[in-house]
Design an enzyme around this catalytic site. Structure first.
Site, PDB file in Angstrom:
ATOM      1  N   SER A 208       0.723  -1.382  -0.019  1.00 32.05           N
ATOM      2  CA  SER A 208      -0.127  -0.057   0.080  1.00 32.05           C
ATOM      3  C   SER A 208       0.803   1.283  -0.050  1.00 32.05           C
ATOM      4  O   SER A 208       0.401   2.309  -0.662  1.00 32.05           O
ATOM      5  CB  SER A 208      -0.742   0.015   1.167  1.00 32.05           C
ATOM      6  OG  SER A 208      -1.630  -1.014   1.197  1.00 32.05           O
TER       7      SER A 208
ATOM      8  N   ASN B  35      -4.267   6.227  -1.338  1.00 30.71           N
ATOM      9  CA  ASN B  35      -3.880   6.267  -0.006  1.00 30.71           C
ATOM     10  C   ASN B  35      -3.190   7.381   0.509  1.00 30.71           C
ATOM     11  O   ASN B  35      -3.340   8.059   1.742  1.00 30.71           O
ATOM     12  CB  ASN B  35      -2.972   5.031   0.440  1.00 30.71           C
ATOM     13  CG  ASN B  35      -3.672   3.860   0.627  1.00 30.71           C
ATOM     14  OD1 ASN B  35      -5.170   3.837   0.748  1.00 30.71           O
ATOM     15  ND2 ASN B  35      -2.942   2.859   0.430  1.00 30.71           N
TER      16      ASN B  35
HETATM   17  N1  LIG Z   1      -6.010  -4.369   3.918  1.00 29.59           N
HETATM   18  C1  LIG Z   1      -6.298  -3.748   3.051  1.00 29.59           C
HETATM   19  O1  LIG Z   1      -7.274  -2.943   2.958  1.00 29.59           O
HETATM   20  C2  LIG Z   1      -5.047  -3.513   1.717  1.00 29.59           C
HETATM   21  C3  LIG Z   1      -5.441  -2.975   0.578  1.00 29.59           C
HETATM   22  C4  LIG Z   1      -4.587  -2.887  -0.307  1.00 29.59           C
HETATM   23  C5  LIG Z   1      -3.422  -3.500  -0.215  1.00 29.59           C
HETATM   24  N2  LIG Z   1      -3.056  -4.076   0.928  1.00 29.59           N
HETATM   25  C6  LIG Z   1      -1.799  -4.606   1.028  1.00 29.59           C
HETATM   26  O2  LIG Z   1      -1.697  -6.003   1.107  1.00 29.59           O
HETATM   27  C7  LIG Z   1      -0.729  -6.587   1.796  1.00 29.59           C
HETATM   28  C8  LIG Z   1      -1.348  -7.729   2.753  1.00 29.59           C
HETATM   29  O3  LIG Z   1      -2.293  -6.982   3.513  1.00 29.59           O
HETATM   30  P1  LIG Z   1      -3.599  -7.837   4.412  1.00 29.59           P
HETATM   31  O4  LIG Z   1      -4.641  -6.870   4.520  1.00 29.59           O
HETATM   32  O5  LIG Z   1      -3.812  -8.837   3.407  1.00 29.59           O
HETATM   33  O6  LIG Z   1      -2.896  -8.420   5.409  1.00 29.59           O
HETATM   34  P2  LIG Z   1      -3.417  -9.473   6.463  1.00 29.59           P
HETATM   35  O7  LIG Z   1      -2.853  -8.922   7.656  1.00 29.59           O
HETATM   36  O8  LIG Z   1      -4.762  -9.876   6.281  1.00 29.59           O
HETATM   37  O9  LIG Z   1      -2.414 -10.723   5.721  1.00 29.59           O
HETATM   38  C9  LIG Z   1      -0.911 -10.701   5.881  1.00 29.59           C
HETATM   39  C10 LIG Z   1      -0.370 -12.127   5.544  1.00 29.59           C
HETATM   40  O10 LIG Z   1       1.028 -11.804   5.591  1.00 29.59           O
HETATM   41  C11 LIG Z   1       1.428 -13.027   6.148  1.00 29.59           C
HETATM   42  N3  LIG Z   1       2.775 -12.799   6.845  1.00 29.59           N
HETATM   43  C12 LIG Z   1       2.720 -12.414   7.944  1.00 29.59           C
HETATM   44  N4  LIG Z   1       4.051 -12.148   8.472  1.00 29.59           N
HETATM   45  C13 LIG Z   1       4.819 -12.627   7.404  1.00 29.59           C
HETATM   46  C14 LIG Z   1       6.299 -12.986   7.236  1.00 29.59           C
HETATM   47  N5  LIG Z   1       7.063 -12.689   8.200  1.00 29.59           N
HETATM   48  N6  LIG Z   1       6.482 -13.625   6.107  1.00 29.59           N
HETATM   49  C15 LIG Z   1       5.549 -13.925   5.093  1.00 29.59           C
HETATM   50  N7  LIG Z   1       4.276 -13.805   5.270  1.00 29.59           N
HETATM   51  C16 LIG Z   1       3.815 -13.078   6.430  1.00 29.59           C
HETATM   52  C17 LIG Z   1       0.237 -13.850   7.017  1.00 29.59           C
HETATM   53  O11 LIG Z   1       0.368 -14.918   7.188  1.00 29.59           O
HETATM   54  C18 LIG Z   1      -0.881 -13.201   6.229  1.00 29.59           C
HETATM   55  O12 LIG Z   1      -1.106 -14.223   5.248  1.00 29.59           O
HETATM   56  C19 LIG Z   1       0.027  -5.539   2.507  1.00 29.59           C
HETATM   57  O13 LIG Z   1       1.151  -5.115   1.917  1.00 29.59           O
HETATM   58  C20 LIG Z   1      -0.970  -4.442   2.524  1.00 29.59           C
HETATM   59  O14 LIG Z   1      -0.498  -3.197   2.641  1.00 29.59           O
HETATM   60  C21 LIG Z   1      -3.921  -4.236   1.982  1.00 29.59           C
END
Ligand SMILES: NC(=O)c1ccc[n+]([C@@H]2O[C@H](COP(=O)([O-])OP(=O)(O)OC[C@H]3O[C@@H](n4cnc5c(N)ncnc54)[C@H](O)[C@@H]3O)[C@@H](O)[C@H]2O)c1
Length: 284
Positions: free
Chosen positions: A119, A190
């Protein structure tokens, strides 16, 4: 080069959503999560989500089965070796993502595109962790990925025109409306959205109005589908905090400095919908 085989890494909210979008658009999808259990959970979540689409009449049984047949789940990173595109969607942590990109660079066939769903983090830092910086870019989906039309295509200084063209074609095949943006923290959405969300928390904290009235005001007065607190809970407070920290680090604008309450709530494990409690409580 047309993108046919797509690897998705990360079994969180976004990883599952992107997998669904890519598989429904006809791509072969390899889901990779760190454990076999969480990889299997991703498929279960995908089945549930597709089941809902069938109930609503948006998909028939045969289409659902065809989508599921295109998806394999694994805990083995090596299974991504012959992908044309890998979209990384793990925790918003630069060190974790850099290590993953270096490993992917070793594993995934030369010429494949390695993309991040980050993000806010600098995509250039992921590009230079590989020996193929021209084939690294950001492909930033929005939450929930199956429902949101926008994809921001983030161009680090090193990305080639071919790379950007290929990810644009991928996003369009997924039925999305891509926009291209330079590699600056927060990209377009964002960078504009988070000062608003942060200031909503500040406004509640300083007693200007209650949570419910702020949410009601932004829904009724701006025609937003949800107010700032409902949106923070949907995004996840930990992800929101990471986004604000990254924006503040890059621009030093006080509007980006996370309001202390947000940090305290994350420390308390109140992460929003995904933990069952944030600014609102959610039945689990
Ligand atoms: N939540 C949102 O609205 C949103 C929107 C767009 C982009 N994003 C981006 O998407 C990405 C994931 O976000 P999310 O909301 O799905 O998060 P989430 O917390 O739902 O999931 C995170 C994932 O990362 C994994 N993880 C945690 N620590 C780890 C490690 N050390 N090594 C490998 N994997 C690991 C977890 O097991 C999980 O599968 C981030 O970069 C976030 O910025 C999030």
């Amino acid at each position: 080069m047309a993108i046919e085989r797509v690897g998705i890494i990360g079994s969180g909210i976004m990883g599952s959503g992107i997998a669904e979008v890519a598989a429904r658009a006809g791509h072969q999808v390899v889901l990779r999560s760190r454990t076999a259990e969480t990889a299997a959970d991703m498929v279960t979540r995908l089945e549930k989500s597709l089941g809902k689409q069938v109930e609503k009449g948006k998909l028939d049984d045969a289409e659902r089965d065809a989508v599921l047949a295109r998806v394999t789940a694994t805990s083995d990173l090596e299974a991504l070796a012959d992908c044309d595109l890998v979209v990384e969607s793990v925790i918003e942590d630069l060190g974790v993502k850099q290590a993953l990109f270096a490993e992917l660079d070793r594993i995934v066939r030369p010429g494949a595109i390695l993309a991040s769903n980050t993000s806010t983090l600098p995509v250039i830092e992921l590009a230079v962790a590989t020996a193929r910086p021209d084939r690294v870019c950001g492909v930033h989906f929005f939450n929930p990925a199956p429902a949101m039309a926008l994809v921001e295509l983030v161009r680090p200084l090193t990305a080639s025109d071919d790379t950007m063209g290929e990810v644009r074609a991928f996003a369009e095949r997924c039925g999305k409306e891509p926009v291209e943006v330079a590699d600056r923290a927060g990209f377009i959405v964002n960078a504009l959205l988070f000062p608003y969300l942060n200031n909503a928390v500040r406004m509640m904290e300083n007693g200007t109005a209650t949570r419910d009235d702020i949410d009601a005001a932004m829904r009724g007065g701006c025609n937003f589908p949800m107010g700032p607190f409902a949106l923070l809970d949907l995004v996840g407070l930990d992800t929101s905090l990471a986004i604000l920290d990254a924006l503040y680090d890059e621009f030093r604008d006080p509007n980006y400095a996370p309001v202390p309450l947000l940090r305290r709530m994350v420390s308390a494990g109140k992460l929003g919908r995904k933990s069952g409690s944030g600014f609102y409580d959610y039945a689990r």
